[in-house]
Design a protein around this motif. Structure first.
Motif, PDB file in Angstrom:
ATOM      1  N   HIS A 115       0.825  -1.203   0.000  1.00  0.00           N
ATOM      2  CA  HIS A 115       0.000   0.000   0.000  1.00  0.00           C
ATOM      3  C   HIS A 115       0.863   1.259   0.000  1.00  0.00           C
ATOM      4  O   HIS A 115       0.495   2.265  -0.622  1.00  0.00           O
ATOM      5  CB  HIS A 115      -0.928   0.005   1.220  1.00  0.00           C
ATOM      6  CG  HIS A 115      -2.142  -0.851   1.053  1.00  0.00           C
ATOM      7  ND1 HIS A 115      -2.097  -2.234   1.100  1.00  0.00           N
ATOM      8  CD2 HIS A 115      -3.450  -0.542   0.802  1.00  0.00           C
ATOM      9  CE1 HIS A 115      -3.303  -2.728   0.918  1.00  0.00           C
ATOM     10  NE2 HIS A 115      -4.143  -1.723   0.731  1.00  0.00           N
ATOM     11  N   GLY A 116       1.997   1.198   0.685  1.00  0.00           N
ATOM     12  CA  GLY A 116       2.893   2.350   0.670  1.00  0.00           C
ATOM     13  C   GLY A 116       3.435   2.636  -0.720  1.00  0.00           C
ATOM     14  O   GLY A 116       3.528   3.796  -1.136  1.00  0.00           O
ATOM     15  N   VAL A 117       3.792   1.573  -1.449  1.00  0.00           N
ATOM     16  CA  VAL A 117       4.288   1.742  -2.818  1.00  0.00           C
ATOM     17  C   VAL A 117       3.188   2.313  -3.712  1.00  0.00           C
ATOM     18  O   VAL A 117       3.432   3.205  -4.540  1.00  0.00           O
ATOM     19  CB  VAL A 117       4.808   0.403  -3.370  1.00  0.00           C
ATOM     20  CG1 VAL A 117       5.145   0.526  -4.846  1.00  0.00           C
ATOM     21  CG2 VAL A 117       6.032  -0.054  -2.593  1.00  0.00           C
ATOM     22  N   LEU A 118       1.957   1.821  -3.557  1.00  0.00           N
ATOM     23  CA  LEU A 118       0.850   2.333  -4.367  1.00  0.00           C
ATOM     24  C   LEU A 118       0.557   3.798  -4.061  1.00  0.00           C
ATOM     25  O   LEU A 118       0.289   4.593  -4.969  1.00  0.00           O
ATOM     26  CB  LEU A 118      -0.404   1.482  -4.122  1.00  0.00           C
ATOM     27  CG  LEU A 118      -0.361   0.047  -4.644  1.00  0.00           C
ATOM     28  CD1 LEU A 118      -1.627  -0.696  -4.254  1.00  0.00           C
ATOM     29  CD2 LEU A 118      -0.173   0.013  -6.150  1.00  0.00           C
ATOM     30  N   VAL A 119       0.613   4.157  -2.778  1.00  0.00           N
ATOM     31  CA  VAL A 119       0.385   5.558  -2.410  1.00  0.00           C
ATOM     32  C   VAL A 119       1.482   6.449  -2.987  1.00  0.00           C
ATOM     33  O   VAL A 119       1.211   7.546  -3.511  1.00  0.00           O
ATOM     34  CB  VAL A 119       0.305   5.697  -0.879  1.00  0.00           C
ATOM     35  CG1 VAL A 119       0.319   7.167  -0.465  1.00  0.00           C
ATOM     36  CG2 VAL A 119      -0.948   5.018  -0.349  1.00  0.00           C
ATOM     37  N   LEU A 120       2.731   5.991  -2.907  1.00  0.00           N
ATOM     38  CA  LEU A 120       3.831   6.772  -3.467  1.00  0.00           C
ATOM     39  C   LEU A 120       3.687   6.941  -4.972  1.00  0.00           C
ATOM     40  O   LEU A 120       3.908   8.033  -5.520  1.00  0.00           O
ATOM     41  CB  LEU A 120       5.163   6.094  -3.138  1.00  0.00           C
ATOM     42  CG  LEU A 120       6.436   6.771  -3.656  1.00  0.00           C
ATOM     43  CD1 LEU A 120       6.572   8.161  -3.057  1.00  0.00           C
ATOM     44  CD2 LEU A 120       7.666   5.927  -3.345  1.00  0.00           C
ATOM     45  N   TRP A 121       3.296   5.865  -5.659  1.00  0.00           N
ATOM     46  CA  TRP A 121       3.093   5.939  -7.105  1.00  0.00           C
ATOM     47  C   TRP A 121       1.944   6.890  -7.445  1.00  0.00           C
ATOM     48  O   TRP A 121       2.030   7.672  -8.397  1.00  0.00           O
ATOM     49  CB  TRP A 121       2.810   4.544  -7.647  1.00  0.00           C
ATOM     50  CG  TRP A 121       2.536   4.509  -9.118  1.00  0.00           C
ATOM     51  CD1 TRP A 121       1.320   4.455  -9.732  1.00  0.00           C
ATOM     52  CD2 TRP A 121       3.504   4.567 -10.169  1.00  0.00           C
ATOM     53  NE1 TRP A 121       1.462   4.453 -11.091  1.00  0.00           N
ATOM     54  CE2 TRP A 121       2.795   4.520 -11.393  1.00  0.00           C
ATOM     55  CE3 TRP A 121       4.889   4.629 -10.207  1.00  0.00           C
ATOM     56  CZ2 TRP A 121       3.431   4.544 -12.618  1.00  0.00           C
ATOM     57  CZ3 TRP A 121       5.518   4.659 -11.439  1.00  0.00           C
ATOM     58  CH2 TRP A 121       4.802   4.616 -12.615  1.00  0.00           C
ATOM     59  N   ALA A 122       0.853   6.830  -6.667  1.00  0.00           N
ATOM     60  CA  ALA A 122      -0.283   7.731  -6.920  1.00  0.00           C
ATOM     61  C   ALA A 122       0.116   9.186  -6.727  1.00  0.00           C
ATOM     62  O   ALA A 122      -0.287  10.062  -7.504  1.00  0.00           O
ATOM     63  CB  ALA A 122      -1.444   7.362  -5.993  1.00  0.00           C
ATOM     64  N   VAL A 123       0.913   9.455  -5.695  1.00  0.00           N
ATOM     65  CA  VAL A 123       1.368  10.822  -5.464  1.00  0.00           C
ATOM     66  C   VAL A 123       2.242  11.306  -6.612  1.00  0.00           C
ATOM     67  O   VAL A 123       2.114  12.453  -7.083  1.00  0.00           O
ATOM     68  CB  VAL A 123       2.121  10.908  -4.124  1.00  0.00           C
ATOM     69  CG1 VAL A 123       2.815  12.259  -3.970  1.00  0.00           C
ATOM     70  CG2 VAL A 123       1.160  10.690  -2.963  1.00  0.00           C
ATOM     71  N   MET A 124       3.140  10.444  -7.101  1.00  0.00           N
ATOM     72  CA  MET A 124       4.027  10.824  -8.202  1.00  0.00           C
ATOM     73  C   MET A 124       3.253  11.096  -9.488  1.00  0.00           C
ATOM     74  O   MET A 124       3.685  11.894 -10.330  1.00  0.00           O
ATOM     75  CB  MET A 124       5.064   9.729  -8.438  1.00  0.00           C
ATOM     76  CG  MET A 124       6.051   9.543  -7.296  1.00  0.00           C
ATOM     77  SD  MET A 124       7.139   8.120  -7.546  1.00  0.00           S
ATOM     78  CE  MET A 124       7.941   8.577  -9.087  1.00  0.00           C
TER      79      MET A 124
END
Length: 304
Positions: A40-49
């Motif tokens: 979930h952290g990776v997905l959140v980081l990707w969404a922010v980027m």
């Protein structure tokens, strides 16, 4: 007379204290939670980027030129809608938008019609050369378009289609057909054949079975591949740059580049960001509207 012997003693069950050291019931659960938090952290980081640059571009399109350079990350002090009107009229974004809509609309319809017909035949009929034609389409996906630009220019020029919208439509169709046939061939193979066989027994022709039975059943796949082709054709820049040099028939990507080049002399950066958001909105709207159909079409083959 037989006597009843007492049952043999049952060995005592292993207690929790007898388990090997270091093995607990909570270990798999804790590992799963760690993995869940990490994913979930990776997905959140990707969404922010992905989302932040889009939001920044939209926010900047409502600023004036002074605010863009003085406070690039601050919210606009006022909504300057004149940036959009200026980009739409003075920068000719309206003409570029219309040309792009005509080219992409015509090529998308042609790609889906021809690609679905070819994919249906390759998926449902066995004939000599079936696999050869199928792999020929797949080979077209691996062929770099840059290697075909020069011969493609001369072919289009000899056919009298250079600097024309219909010539660009034909090139877009040829460019998108390999992936469309590859995608829809696999999708048609997953569809049930019982309905088509029943219609054929009732006297329906192959053409009627395809257009009235199989094509509606393949609607999720058509929407999915249509979205992918729409994204690729809407953002296409290399082909129109080589085959469409007429200033009056430029598409959006060419117009944005021309608008960016002119900024070195005029400095209308607010109009540039407004034009950029104009070109971006149809793509975002198409994906937001059809995102469920895209996911359904991608997973339909795995669920059948």
């Amino acid at each position: 007379m037989k006597t009843t012997e007492p049952p043999a003693p049952v060995p005592a069950s292993v207690t929790k204290t007898d388990r090997p050291a270091g093995r607990t019931d909570t270990a798999p659960k804790s590992e799963g939670r760690v993995l869940n938090v990490f994913s979930h952290g990776v997905l959140v980081l990707w969404a922010v980027m992905v989302v932040l640059p889009l939001l920044w571009a939209v926010m900047t399109s409502f600023k004036d030129d002074r605010s863009i350079f003085s406070s690039p990350w601050a919210l606009p002090d006022a909504l300057h809608f004149d940036n959009w009107s200026r980009a739409w009229t003075e920068a000719n974004m309206s003409d570029y938008f219309l040309n792009t809509a005509l080219v992409v609309g015509g090529s998308l319809i042609g790609t889906l019609v021809l690609g679905s017909m070819a994919a249906y035949v390759l998926a449902r009929f066995d004939f000599p050369g079936n696999r050869f034609i199928y792999y020929l389409f797949i080979g077209g996906m691996s062929f770099p378009i840059m290697l075909a630009l020069v011969p493609l220019f001369y072919v289009v020029n000899n056919m009298g289609l250079l600097n024309t919208l219909h010539g660009l439509i034909l090139v877009y169709i040829a460019y998108s057909l390999p992936f469309t046939v590859f995608f829809l061939t696999a999708f048609f193979r997953t569809l049930p054949t019982s309905v088509a066989e029943a219609a054929f027994v009732d006297g329906a022709s192959h053409t009627r079975i395809f257009f009235q039975i199989m094509l509606p059943m393949a609607k999720p796949g058509l929407i999915s591949v249509g979205i992918f082709n729409f994204l690729g054709q809407w953002n296409q820049y290399m082909l129109p740059t080589v085959l469409n040099t007429d200033p009056d028939k430029r598409v959006l990507t060419q117009g944005l580049v021309q608008l960016a080049v002119s900024q070195g002399y005029k400095g209308d950066w607010s109009g540039l960001f407004a034009g950029l958001v104009m070109a971006m909105l149809p793509v975002l709207a198409a994906y937001v509207v059809f995102q469920r159909q895209v996911v359904a079409g991608l997973t339909a083959g795995a669920l059948k």
